[in-house]
Design a protein around this motif. Structure first.
Motif, PDB file in Angstrom:
ATOM      1  N   ASP A   9       0.935  -1.195   0.203  1.00 31.68           N
ATOM      2  CA  ASP A   9       0.195   0.040   0.072  1.00 31.68           C
ATOM      3  C   ASP A   9       0.864   1.286   0.098  1.00 31.68           C
ATOM      4  N   THR A  12       2.432   1.460  -3.405  1.00 29.45           N
ATOM      5  CA  THR A  12       1.528   2.105  -4.404  1.00 29.45           C
ATOM      6  C   THR A  12       1.062   3.515  -4.247  1.00 29.45           C
ATOM      7  N   ARG A  13       0.973   3.861  -3.040  1.00 29.55           N
ATOM      8  CA  ARG A  13       0.532   5.530  -2.710  1.00 29.55           C
ATOM      9  C   ARG A  13       1.673   6.307  -3.350  1.00 29.55           C
ATOM     10  N   ARG A  16       1.889   6.417  -7.054  1.00 32.08           N
ATOM     11  CA  ARG A  16       0.723   7.325  -7.432  1.00 32.08           C
ATOM     12  C   ARG A  16       1.173   8.623  -7.328  1.00 32.08           C
ATOM     13  N   ALA A  19       3.397   9.675 -10.147  1.00 35.94           N
ATOM     14  CA  ALA A  19       3.146   9.360 -11.556  1.00 35.94           C
ATOM     15  C   ALA A  19       2.793  10.828 -12.289  1.00 35.94           C
ATOM     16  N   ASP A  20       2.601  11.707 -11.576  1.00 37.64           N
ATOM     17  CA  ASP A  20       2.293  12.939 -11.996  1.00 37.64           C
ATOM     18  C   ASP A  20       3.538  13.963 -12.250  1.00 37.64           C
ATOM     19  N   ARG A  23       3.446  16.659  -9.362  1.00 37.27           N
ATOM     20  CA  ARG A  23       3.508  16.211  -7.956  1.00 37.27           C
ATOM     21  C   ARG A  23       4.879  15.621  -7.759  1.00 37.27           C
ATOM     22  N   HIS A  54      -3.290  19.000  -6.281  1.00 37.76           N
ATOM     23  CA  HIS A  54      -2.104  18.140  -6.132  1.00 37.76           C
ATOM     24  C   HIS A  54      -1.475  17.962  -4.546  1.00 37.76           C
ATOM     25  N   CYS A  57      -3.881  15.320  -3.110  1.00 35.46           N
ATOM     26  CA  CYS A  57      -3.444  14.033  -3.517  1.00 35.46           C
ATOM     27  C   CYS A  57      -2.185  13.562  -2.487  1.00 35.46           C
ATOM     28  N   CYS A  61      -1.792  10.303   0.078  1.00 35.07           N
ATOM     29  CA  CYS A  61      -0.889   9.659  -0.156  1.00 35.07           C
ATOM     30  C   CYS A  61      -0.194   9.733   1.221  1.00 35.07           C
TER      31      CYS A  61
END
Length: 111
Positions: A9, A12-13, A16, A19-20, A23, A54, A57, A61
């Protein structure tokens, strides 16, 4: 002790968040020093609304936290070790060949 699910987890966070590009830039700026949203928006050249999305997010996360400062709110990395992790990732990415994103790109169409 962390469980495998917790480790997955967390990764994954983190993925994520990375991924941008905005960010990523935010994390790199905050790696240098805590900052206020207005300064971050100016530094990144984006609107405060876009920045707010952002930052939300990154908060969700668990990568950044808010610190009240009088009437203002400052943002900083949730853990100083995240700065080291970002440095390690940057160094690892530099070692990747620049002509390919993945060794199986021709066969599997990945990356």
């Amino acid at each position: 002790m962390l469980t495998l699910a917790t480790d997955l987890d967390a990764l994954t966070r983190f993925g994520r968040a990375l991924a941008d590009p905005i960010r990523c830039r935010l994390l790199l700026v905050l790696r240098e020093a805590p900052a206020y949203p207005s300064d971050l928006a100016d530094t990144l050249g984006i609107s405060r609304t876009r920045l707010s999305n952002h930052l939300a997010c990154l908060r969700d996360c668990g990568l950044v936290v808010t610190v009240p400062d009088g009437r203002r709110t400052r943002y900083e990395l949730a853990d100083p070790r995240l700065g080291h992790a970002l440095d390690d990732l940057r160094n690892a990415v530099v070692a990747v060949a620049s002509d390919r994103t993945c060794v199986d790109v021709d066969d599997k169409g990945c990356c």
